[in-house]
Scaffold this motif. Structure first.
Motif, PDB file in Angstrom:
ATOM      1  N   LEU A   1      14.915   9.665  27.390  1.00 59.36           N
ATOM      2  CA  LEU A   1      15.472   9.698  26.032  1.00 59.36           C
ATOM      3  C   LEU A   1      14.549  10.505  25.114  1.00 59.36           C
ATOM      4  O   LEU A   1      14.993  11.362  24.352  1.00 59.36           O
ATOM      5  CB  LEU A   1      15.629   8.272  25.497  1.00 59.36           C
ATOM      6  N   LYS A   2      13.261  10.235  25.221  1.00 58.99           N
ATOM      7  CA  LYS A   2      12.316  10.959  24.372  1.00 58.99           C
ATOM      8  C   LYS A   2      12.220  12.417  24.795  1.00 58.99           C
ATOM      9  O   LYS A   2      12.052  13.312  23.965  1.00 58.99           O
ATOM     10  CB  LYS A   2      10.954  10.272  24.401  1.00 58.99           C
ATOM     11  N   GLY A   3      12.376  12.642  26.101  1.00 62.14           N
ATOM     12  CA  GLY A   3      12.302  14.008  26.624  1.00 62.14           C
ATOM     13  C   GLY A   3      13.441  14.894  26.135  1.00 62.14           C
ATOM     14  O   GLY A   3      13.293  16.122  26.086  1.00 62.14           O
ATOM     15  N   THR A   4      14.571  14.273  25.769  1.00 61.68           N
ATOM     16  CA  THR A   4      15.701  15.102  25.313  1.00 61.68           C
ATOM     17  C   THR A   4      15.329  15.915  24.088  1.00 61.68           C
ATOM     18  O   THR A   4      15.990  16.898  23.769  1.00 61.68           O
ATOM     19  CB  THR A   4      16.938  14.245  24.961  1.00 61.68           C
ATOM     20  N   SER A   5      14.261  15.533  23.404  1.00 63.12           N
ATOM     21  CA  SER A   5      13.831  16.277  22.218  1.00 63.12           C
ATOM     22  C   SER A   5      13.377  17.692  22.579  1.00 63.12           C
ATOM     23  O   SER A   5      13.156  18.517  21.703  1.00 63.12           O
ATOM     24  CB  SER A   5      12.718  15.529  21.503  1.00 63.12           C
ATOM     25  N   LEU A   6      13.249  17.949  23.869  1.00 61.48           N
ATOM     26  CA  LEU A   6      12.847  19.296  24.289  1.00 61.48           C
ATOM     27  C   LEU A   6      14.035  20.227  24.490  1.00 61.48           C
ATOM     28  O   LEU A   6      13.879  21.420  24.743  1.00 61.48           O
ATOM     29  CB  LEU A   6      12.054  19.217  25.599  1.00 61.48           C
ATOM     30  N   ALA A   7      15.254  19.652  24.374  1.00 69.22           N
ATOM     31  CA  ALA A   7      16.443  20.438  24.716  1.00 69.22           C
ATOM     32  C   ALA A   7      16.608  21.670  23.831  1.00 69.22           C
ATOM     33  O   ALA A   7      17.245  22.639  24.239  1.00 69.22           O
ATOM     34  CB  ALA A   7      17.689  19.560  24.640  1.00 69.22           C
ATOM     35  N   PHE A   8      15.996  21.651  22.649  1.00 67.28           N
ATOM     36  CA  PHE A   8      16.146  22.798  21.749  1.00 67.28           C
ATOM     37  C   PHE A   8      15.613  24.073  22.390  1.00 67.28           C
ATOM     38  O   PHE A   8      16.059  25.179  22.076  1.00 67.28           O
ATOM     39  CB  PHE A   8      15.415  22.525  20.423  1.00 67.28           C
ATOM     40  N   VAL A   9      14.662  23.900  23.303  1.00 65.73           N
ATOM     41  CA  VAL A   9      14.087  25.048  24.000  1.00 65.73           C
ATOM     42  C   VAL A   9      15.191  25.889  24.630  1.00 65.73           C
ATOM     43  O   VAL A   9      15.128  27.115  24.675  1.00 65.73           O
ATOM     44  CB  VAL A   9      13.093  24.557  25.075  1.00 65.73           C
ATOM     45  N   ALA A  10      16.242  25.202  25.124  1.00 71.82           N
ATOM     46  CA  ALA A  10      17.346  25.924  25.750  1.00 71.82           C
ATOM     47  C   ALA A  10      18.481  26.149  24.769  1.00 71.82           C
ATOM     48  O   ALA A  10      19.589  26.499  25.162  1.00 71.82           O
ATOM     49  CB  ALA A  10      17.837  25.148  26.967  1.00 71.82           C
ATOM     50  N   GLY A  11      18.221  25.919  23.506  1.00 73.39           N
ATOM     51  CA  GLY A  11      19.232  26.220  22.497  1.00 73.39           C
ATOM     52  C   GLY A  11      20.254  25.130  22.259  1.00 73.39           C
ATOM     53  O   GLY A  11      21.282  25.368  21.648  1.00 73.39           O
ATOM     54  N   VAL A  12      19.979  23.918  22.752  1.00 72.41           N
ATOM     55  CA  VAL A  12      20.911  22.817  22.492  1.00 72.41           C
ATOM     56  C   VAL A  12      20.452  22.066  21.243  1.00 72.41           C
ATOM     57  O   VAL A  12      19.277  21.721  21.119  1.00 72.41           O
ATOM     58  CB  VAL A  12      20.966  21.840  23.688  1.00 72.41           C
TER      59      VAL A  12
END
Ligand SMILES: Nc1ncnc2c1ncn2[C@@H]1O[C@H](COP(=O)(O)OP(=O)(O)OP(=O)(O)O)[C@@H](O)[C@H]1O
Ligand SMILES: [Mg+2]
Lengths: 256, 245
Positions: free
Chosen positions: A173-184
């Motif tokens: 759940l906390k890791g999803t904060s990295l999704a912006f790296v792929a533009g999400v």
């Protein structure tokens, strides 16, 4: 009029704006967790059965995933998959459009495999921890392998696996904060957007932190309940009888 | 009549059970004695296919299997005809005493919940655990756990009961209850093979005694013949080691 150093109102008003993107964060979390559990189970079985070649490939993949940062893995899929598509296009004359690949797919693939790598080790350890005597007892009653798996191995392994799988879910759940790296755009990305337009960085990120914290606490509580349900207390009480097995076989309570 | 012929089992290159043949009449209690490592457990486990025998045959009331090329369905059938009581009880830890006994009835014999419950309660009553039916194994004493194990096995109405050292994992004060349960089972005419180091119990309960050594049958006869007039010096030596304890 001087600007306030810290404005609690902005913290509060940011929360609903951030929560708009909560479904995205939860979507990534649950899809990746389910895919990760499924893939993890397959990885675990392949490694336990020592299936040649496949087992070695999976061992290397797991080691790689565990040995590299998540953000680097996201960069790799984000840049690697387009490269792969270009190669396929060149090689086979196909015309896949890189821009047609949704950003979410990169994220889901990366997170799912990441989860699978960690979960497969947990699942493997849990399956191997099941006491051999109980399996033999079930076999000697004349159960088929599938019945033994369903009635003995999985229920016993779950008791062992729930706490570490729960931790994996929280990290995810906390890791999803990295999704912006792929533009999400999920909650953290939204936080970046709001804060850079209002310049109230601290307030927005504090609101974001509170949301993650509360979510984690909720998941922790659910896990505690599950754990309690799945374990047998140290002393016999009449109340707890059969609550555990009722999850697996829905037979009636026996009154005596 | 139950007949096991020419059963052999090796681990890696070590021959642990060496061409053993036995016959058991219906209702007979056959005791297997012998020193540690003689292959008693391996022999019992091979009968139940918990170990895969290298070769051997079994005839059980017209049901015939050859262990060398036993099929999956034969294995399941064989296990339905036999039942096992384990040294370490091996109860299902996440099920109550009652559910432990019901498990085989429902899952293997496909009985309704009601029928399974009735049968299970009767068997738990037989082993003196009517007041513990809703207890989990970890809330029971070792002796009580073993009696649940016996009830679980007997509920399946096996044609042959295999019992491997039922009391050797128990504290001395708990041994008596389990032994009297087995004695009651024998008195009801249950055919069984019993492996035990409780020599006075074997003497009392067995119809026939087999002494095993190095994976082979060295001597067999009535308890009186084997214990009081052993023919083989090896048997005598083994029994002597017990008397000296
Ligand atoms: N899974 C196994 N792999 C290799 N060797 C084994 C295995 N199981 C048993 N053995 C060997 O087989 C021999 C006989 O073991 P077994 O357990 O049948 O003896 P036993 O007569 O039951 O002894 P005890 O009275 O101590 O229970 C022992 O030497 C043991 O080391
Ligand atoms: Mg043994």
């Amino acid at each position: 009029m001087s600007v306030k150093l810290f404005d609690i109102d902005i913290v509060i008003s940011s929360i609903p704006k951030l929560l708009q993107y909560l479904p995205k964060s939860l979507y990534i979390t649950f899809v990746s967790m389910i895919a990760g559990l499924f893939l993890g189970l397959i990885f675990a079985i392949v490694r336990m059965k020592k299936i040649p070649v496949l087992s070695q490939i999976i061992a290397v993949a797991i080691s790689f995933i565990r040995g590299t940062p998540m953000i680097v893995q996201l960069y790799l899929t984000y840049n690697g998959i387009p490269l792969l598509l270009k190669y396929i296009n060149l090689q086979y004359g196909t015309e896949y459009n890189i821009n047609d690949v949704p950003a979410m797919l990169f994220v889901l693939i990366t997170f799912s495999f990441n989860e699978a790598a960690y979960n497969s080790e947990t699942i493997r350890a849990a399956l191997m921890s099941v006491n051999k005597g109980q399996i033999e007892a079930a076999e000697s009653l004349g159960m088929t392998y599938f019945q033994v798996l369903k009635r003995v191995i999985v229920p016993e392994a779950l008791v062992v696996a729930i706490p570490p799988l729960g931790n994996a879910l929280i990290s995810l759940l906390k890791g999803t904060s990295l999704a912006f790296v792929a533009g999400v755009i999920e909650m953290t990305a939204q936080g970046k957007i709001i804060s850079s337009s209002t310049f109230r960085f601290f307030e927005v990120y504090l609101a974001l932190a509170i949301i993650y914290w509360v979510l984690t606490i909720i998941i922790e509580q659910i896990l505690k309940l599950l754990e309690k349900k799945f374990s047998i207390s140290d002393v016999h009480t009449d109340v707890q009888k059969r609550k555990w097995t009722s999850l697996f076989n829905r037979d009636r309570e026996v009154d005596r | 009549m139950i007949k096991i012929s020419n059963l052999s089992k090796s681990f890696q290159k070590n021959l642990i059970v060496d061409d053993v043949s036995i016959q058991i009449e219906k209702g007979e209690v056959l005791a297997l004695i012998g020193s540690s490592g003689a292959g008693k457990s391996t022999f019992l486990r091979s009968i139940n296919c918990l170990e895969k025998a290298d070769c051997g045959q079994l005839d059980l009331d017209g049901f015939h299997v050859n262990f060398t090329n036993i099929t999956k369905s034969q294995k399941l059938e064989l296990r339905k005809q036999t039942a096992m009581v384990f040294q370490h009880f091996n109860l299902f830890q996440h099920r109550t005493a009652l559910d432990n006994v019901k498990e085989g009835l429902k899952i293997v014999k496909k009985m309704s919940d009601k029928t399974a419950t009735e049968i299970a309660l009767k068997h738990l009553e037989d082993v003196g655990l009517s007041d513990r039916v809703n207890y989990y194994p970890k809330h029971l004493s070792g002796g009580q756990q073993q009696r649940v194990g016996i009830a679980r096995a007997l509920a399946m109405e096996p044609k042959l009961l295999l019992v491997d050292e039922p009391t050797s994992a128990l504290d001395p004060e708990l041994v008596g209850g389990v032994l009297s349960t087995i004695k009651a089972t024998a008195a009801k005419g249950q055919t069984m093979i019993l492996v035990s180091h409780e020599m006075s119990f074997v003497y009392e309960v067995a119809d026939r005694v087999i002494f095993m050594d190095g994976g082979r049958i060295v001597e067999q006869g009535t308890p009186d013949e084997v214990f009081n007039n052993p023919k083989s010096p090896r048997t005598e030596q083994f029994l002597q080691s017990y008397k000296n304890r």
